[in-house]
Design an enzyme around this catalytic site. Structure first.
Site, short mmCIF file in Angstrom:
data_model
loop_
_atom_site.label_atom_id
_atom_site.label_comp_id
_atom_site.label_asym_id
_atom_site.label_seq_id
_atom_site.Cartn_x
_atom_site.Cartn_y
_atom_site.Cartn_z
N ASP A 155 0.81 -1.22 0.00
CA ASP A 155 0.00 0.00 0.00
C ASP A 155 0.84 1.27 0.00
OD1 ASP A 155 1.09 -0.13 2.50
OD2 ASP A 155 -0.80 -0.17 3.60
N CYS A 158 4.84 -0.22 2.71
CA CYS A 158 5.35 -1.57 3.01
C CYS A 158 6.71 -1.56 3.73
CB CYS A 158 5.41 -2.42 1.75
SG CYS A 158 6.46 -1.73 0.44
N HIS A 277 8.61 -4.31 -3.70
CA HIS A 277 7.83 -4.45 -2.46
C HIS A 277 8.75 -4.96 -1.36
CE1 HIS A 277 4.46 -5.27 0.17
NE2 HIS A 277 4.84 -6.53 0.29
#
Length: 293
Positions: A155, A158, A277
């Site tokens: 989002d 992270c 990520h």
């Protein structure tokens, strides 16, 4: 007539909002289904792909039918309203007029639908693609250290959430909000350590002082993604090394000058089909079980 049009737009907006919510809930459900199936179980993975496609198709058909029904009902209500107020008006052969606002909403909804379809396709493709291979490599690397990935939501927060999770293991309760605020403050008070590494993506020139200030403000006020510079700042703030484990490269340790036990993050290039990520780590479940028996 204006009241009918306003009501029409309100009802359609509510329906489109519900559709977007249901799509997000379905994606969360699909993610849970994927996490529940072992990565090496090819038979169940194949069935999962079919189930995902079926769920998405059923939802798409349901949403299309609901939208068509709403438009049909709205059209009928509009005709009834006009008939009451203008009894002599002949409505035959006059198609319903679509307002500019409605056209914009429909275009926005179509773009959102297309984006979500691309994401879903990338998710399914990655079951056997780059994401899957990356996950397998990371699982092996971590298992050798009696660790496994702890999933962190994708989002924009992270990296900070992964740091927050690691700090909880050390009984240090720093929230994402606090971590972002302290990161920005540290970078602003050590401009010379960070400014030379930031460049304008359009010109390639080093950030101006004003651009650097805006960069730091975005760290605090938005879900701006954090990277190497923010990790460097956090290692100094916490006076703790931070180790970043990757699938295809040796681990990177930021803040090696500190002697504390490092925080461990996992850096993934292909997570969720959406790009880079960060995840956290935790001890392997079977290792914990053995130690508690």
């Amino acid at each position: 007539m204006e009241a009918v049009l306003t009501e029409e737009l309100d009802e359609e907006e509510q329906l489109l909002r519900r559709h977007r919510k249901e799509k997000k809930e379905l994606q969360a459900k699909i993610q849970g289904m994927k996490n529940a199936v072992p990565k090496n179980d090819k038979k169940r993975r194949k069935q999962l792909t079919e189930d995902v496609a079926k769920l998405e198709k059923e939802m798409e058909q349901k949403h299309r039918e609901e939208l068509e029904q709403l438009k049909l009902t709205t059209k009928e209500n509009k005709i009834d309203s006009v008939a009451v107020n203008i009894s002599n008006l002949v409505l035959e052969n006059q198609p319903p007029r679509i307002s500019k606002a409605q056209k914009r909403r429909e275009k926005k909804a179509a773009l959102e639908k297309e984006r979500e379809e691309r994401i879903a396709e990338a998710e399914i493709e990655n079951l056997t693609g780059a994401r899957h291979m990356e996950s397998e490599k990371l699982a092996q690397i971590l298992a050798a250290r009696q660790l496994e990935i702890k999933q962190i939501p994708s989002d924009g927060h992270c990296m900070y959430k992964a740091i927050e999770d690691q700090l909880k293991e050390k009984d240090c309760a720093l929230t994402v909000v606090a971590l972002r605020s302290q990161t920005a403050e540290y970078m602003q008070s050590h401009v010379e350590d960070f400014l030379p590494f930031l460049t304008n993506p359009n010109t390639g020139d080093m950030y101006t002082p004003e651009e650097f200030q805006k960069y730091c403000e975005d760290i605090v006020n938005t879900a701006a993604w954090g990277g190497q510079l923010e990790l460097r700042a956090l290692s100094h703030i916490l006076q703790t090394p931070i180790e970043i484990i990757q699938a295809d490269s040796p681990p990177i340790i930021v803040g090696e000058e500190y002697s504390k036990k490092p925080l461990i993050l996992v850096y993934m290039r292909h997570a969720y089909g959406l790009g880079e990520h960060y995840n956290s780590v935790t001890r392997l479940v079977n290792i914990v079980t053995e130690n508690c028996s």
